[in-house]
Design a protein around this motif. Sequence first.
Motif, PDB file in Angstrom:
ATOM      1  N   SER A  45       0.050   0.220 -14.018  1.00  0.00           N
ATOM      2  CA  SER A  45      -0.038   1.118 -12.560  1.00  0.00           C
ATOM      3  C   SER A  45      -0.046   0.299 -11.518  1.00  0.00           C
ATOM      4  CB  SER A  45      -1.021   2.044 -12.747  1.00  0.00           C
ATOM      5  OG  SER A  45      -1.508   2.656 -11.507  1.00  0.00           O
ATOM      6  N   ASP A  46       0.505   0.942 -10.220  1.00  0.00           N
ATOM      7  CA  ASP A  46       0.352   0.380  -8.834  1.00  0.00           C
ATOM      8  C   ASP A  46      -1.295   0.713  -8.379  1.00  0.00           C
ATOM      9  OD1 ASP A  46       2.905  -0.433  -8.790  1.00  0.00           O
ATOM     10  OD2 ASP A  46       3.524   1.365  -7.403  1.00  0.00           O
ATOM     11  N   TYR A  47      -1.972   1.380  -9.132  1.00  0.00           N
ATOM     12  CA  TYR A  47      -3.232   2.027  -8.463  1.00  0.00           C
ATOM     13  C   TYR A  47      -4.232   1.410  -9.389  1.00  0.00           C
ATOM     14  CZ  TYR A  47       0.264   4.972  -6.409  1.00  0.00           C
ATOM     15  OH  TYR A  47       1.556   5.598  -5.821  1.00  0.00           O
ATOM     16  N   ILE A  62     -18.517   6.311  -2.366  1.00  0.00           N
ATOM     17  CA  ILE A  62     -17.387   5.731  -1.620  1.00  0.00           C
ATOM     18  C   ILE A  62     -15.969   5.539  -2.767  1.00  0.00           C
ATOM     19  CG2 ILE A  62     -16.577   3.533  -0.527  1.00  0.00           C
ATOM     20  CD1 ILE A  62     -19.361   3.151   0.791  1.00  0.00           C
ATOM     21  N   SER A  63     -15.100   5.597  -2.601  1.00  0.00           N
ATOM     22  CA  SER A  63     -14.132   5.560  -3.640  1.00  0.00           C
ATOM     23  C   SER A  63     -12.770   4.790  -2.753  1.00  0.00           C
ATOM     24  CB  SER A  63     -13.387   7.014  -4.022  1.00  0.00           C
ATOM     25  OG  SER A  63     -14.720   7.429  -4.691  1.00  0.00           O
ATOM     26  N   LEU A  64     -12.412   3.706  -3.084  1.00  0.00           N
ATOM     27  CA  LEU A  64     -11.233   2.974  -2.492  1.00  0.00           C
ATOM     28  C   LEU A  64     -10.066   2.764  -3.355  1.00  0.00           C
ATOM     29  CD1 LEU A  64     -13.524   0.247  -0.934  1.00  0.00           C
ATOM     30  CD2 LEU A  64     -12.750   2.417   0.083  1.00  0.00           C
ATOM     31  N   LEU A  65      -9.155   3.459  -2.958  1.00  0.00           N
ATOM     32  CA  LEU A  65      -7.849   3.236  -3.718  1.00  0.00           C
ATOM     33  C   LEU A  65      -6.976   2.161  -3.438  1.00  0.00           C
ATOM     34  CD1 LEU A  65      -5.981   4.447  -6.248  1.00  0.00           C
ATOM     35  CD2 LEU A  65      -5.180   5.927  -4.344  1.00  0.00           C
ATOM     36  N   SER A  66      -6.895   1.242  -4.210  1.00  0.00           N
ATOM     37  CA  SER A  66      -6.164   0.002  -3.961  1.00  0.00           C
ATOM     38  C   SER A  66      -4.753   0.030  -4.600  1.00  0.00           C
ATOM     39  CB  SER A  66      -6.809  -1.268  -4.295  1.00  0.00           C
ATOM     40  OG  SER A  66      -6.111  -2.507  -4.141  1.00  0.00           O
ATOM     41  N   VAL A  67      -3.744  -0.233  -3.605  1.00  0.00           N
ATOM     42  CA  VAL A  67      -2.662   0.105  -4.115  1.00  0.00           C
ATOM     43  C   VAL A  67      -1.511  -1.097  -3.962  1.00  0.00           C
ATOM     44  CG1 VAL A  67      -0.227   1.559  -3.570  1.00  0.00           C
ATOM     45  CG2 VAL A  67      -2.614   2.349  -3.223  1.00  0.00           C
TER      46      VAL A  67
END
Length: 801
Positions: free
Chosen positions: A465-467, A530-535
């Motif tokens: 996945s990219d995510y 805190i939720s951080l979506l790294s792409v």
Amino acid sequence: MMILLVAVVVCGGNVVVEGANVSYDGRSLMIDGQRRILFSGSIHYPRSTPDMWPSLIAKAKQGGLDAIQTYVFWDLHEPQPGQYDFNGRNDIVSFIKQVQQQGLYVTLRIGPFIEAEWGYGGLPFWLHDVPGIVFRTNNEPFKFLMQNFTTKIVNMMKDENLFASQGGPIILSQIENEYQNVEGSFHADGPIYVNWSAQMAVAQNTGEPWMMCKQDDAPDPVINTCNGMRCAETWKGPNSPNKPSLWTENWTSFVQGYGEDPYLRSAQDIAFQTTLFIVKMNGSYVNYYMYHGGTNFGRNPASFIITSYYDQAPLDEYGMLRQPKYGHLKDMHSAMKLCSQALLYGDLTIETLGQNLEAYVYNTNAGDCAAFLINNNSRESGVVFHGFPYTLPSKSISILPDCKTVIFNTATVSTQVSTRSMEPVIKFDSLQQWETFSETVPQFDQASLTSDTLLEQMNTTKDTSDYLWYSMSIQHDLSEDQHMLRVNSFGHALHAYVNGVLVGSQHGTRKAPGFTFENNITFSTGINNISLLSVMVGLPDSGAYMERRRSGLQEVFIEELNLTSYSWGYQIGLLGEKLSIYTEDGSSNVSWNQYDNSGTLTWYKTTFDMPEGNESIALNLGSMGKGEAWINGQSIGRYWVSFNTTGGSPSQTWYNVPRSFIKPTDNLLVLFEEEFGNPLKISLDTISINRICGHVSDVHPPKVDSWKVSDHYQWRPRPRVHLRCPQKRNITSIVFASHGDPSGDCNSYSLGECHSSNTQQIVEKACLGKRQCSIAHTTGNFGADPCPGTPKTLLVDARCE
């Protein structure tokens, strides 16, 4: 040199290549014992669809090519160790056989590292987890697996009798790819690896030569070759007098990343540099990279590379002729082939004709003579060559196959200019057409994977996945609610959420993928999530020690508090990905809602019927932000419309939808939008050529002080404007026509001081209602000379419907 078998048969009207005796000397590759000048073009089988292959190959042949060059894509063929895929777009054997059936040769660039602006340079990601592995060096785990795949491909070709020694079309193979760029990083192990690779390849006993592109130390008998735009000016040449000069990548454009403007290389420059390479460097093989770029479907392209690949090639992304590039190179190929005997078997004499003006003259004992008049000045120049005057346009080469008559000049384009048009045929502008599903922002207490550090992204996701979600919770009991969140990332993009609410996004660029995100956030009293979506937007594709490359989050701070070593939860990918809701079966795994003005991280779903006709189709995503699109479960690629170029426009707006992906009715279109897109403004467009333009000028006597034009001066026959619409379209209007001295060219024009008033009438009579027409550029054709003594131009701009 290898001595092989040869046979050529005629089948179904096509000359079918059935093998050749392939060897080489210091002048060229030799086929059937004869030296050859070969023009080749790169067409990558996975970047198009099997139904497109016959047409692409046929157009390449019509364009004067002798060979097709392709990489071999290891990651597609062996997605998991020992599990192979050679179906559909991966059917390399079928592709090569179709090239053979149309009478062209094949250059097979096995690699297996290919770069190619392809994720991991074509290496499968599972190599990353092989114990002790170091890519592309004197490393036993890597060499074992590289040799295993190389042997797999070679044996497949042998089993299908595809090498020239077996009667097949493959006349040349490549091992490794541009290794010289990284060789120094591996110190003593670099040259050891080069020699091992060459020996391993030659030991495959394919029966034809091997090459290493951009590798000056390629050991005998492997041929070193050049890649670039100006190989006649920048390359040292073969590393042995017994090796030919081969140009493996003559870049017809250049790769484009999101946020970057397209690189527009002119047909004139390509023709000039190609001719110069053949004339000055004894060049005998030139491959255009790309001849057809195609489409980066799915998640395959490398970091930040757009879905459209080398759209400015002679055949555009959709396989249509990119004019005048296609036609101008076709004319050059024809001219150079008339000179081949003199070039390949003649002796060279260089004559100085003036400052930065030279004549390269090739003569054979049999009487063949070919001359190339080179003007390296930035202005037009007149010269006298062998007693006759010639006008040389600026930065150009004139080709004289008989050392007398100019039949082609690299700067003089007589091919029509064509322009693509996109016409909406299906609009998705109704609320009732769309359904939506929103991703849930994960919280720390929901994570199935936790760690007391920030995990590296690629090693965590394994490129599934990219995510990658990073989440944590923090207790807030302070009086101040506003705090600065700072994230240092090795990733490509980031979306930051606090308590499920977006607080900001940030991204890098192709040249600088890492970045720092900073923004003020507001905490509530008590527990805050805190939720951080790294792409990621593709894997790296080049460089030494690629297996050590990092992505994902590096450090996270709230004010000066470093949260990097706190407890973090992780979610790999998106729920919609896990449930495959972009497929017909998977879409039933979630409850879809009627369309509303949704926020970020939203899936959109609709259906449509196939447009009529056979024109190419593209999805206009100009109203969307960033994400990915699927048709009937097949990804047509990532889109990133919100990432504008320096001119303020998207790097790409239209996304290729092959007709082979589409059913007659009820096609499923699914989009995943990370940002704030508006699907009500997207459309499905047909793509066609609706504008054609021709522009030709007199060949006038040169301005040479020592020469007076006399009866002995032989004028070259004046050219004609040739106009041709695509199939099933006719010329319906003449927008502009002028015989005289119109200013400008097909891109921008206006009437000049000299103009035949009946031009429009004559052109309309010759062209309207026809698919193609030809107008003679002669004064007599227009009744009278509007300005005697002045060189004339004929410029015609027409529309096709």
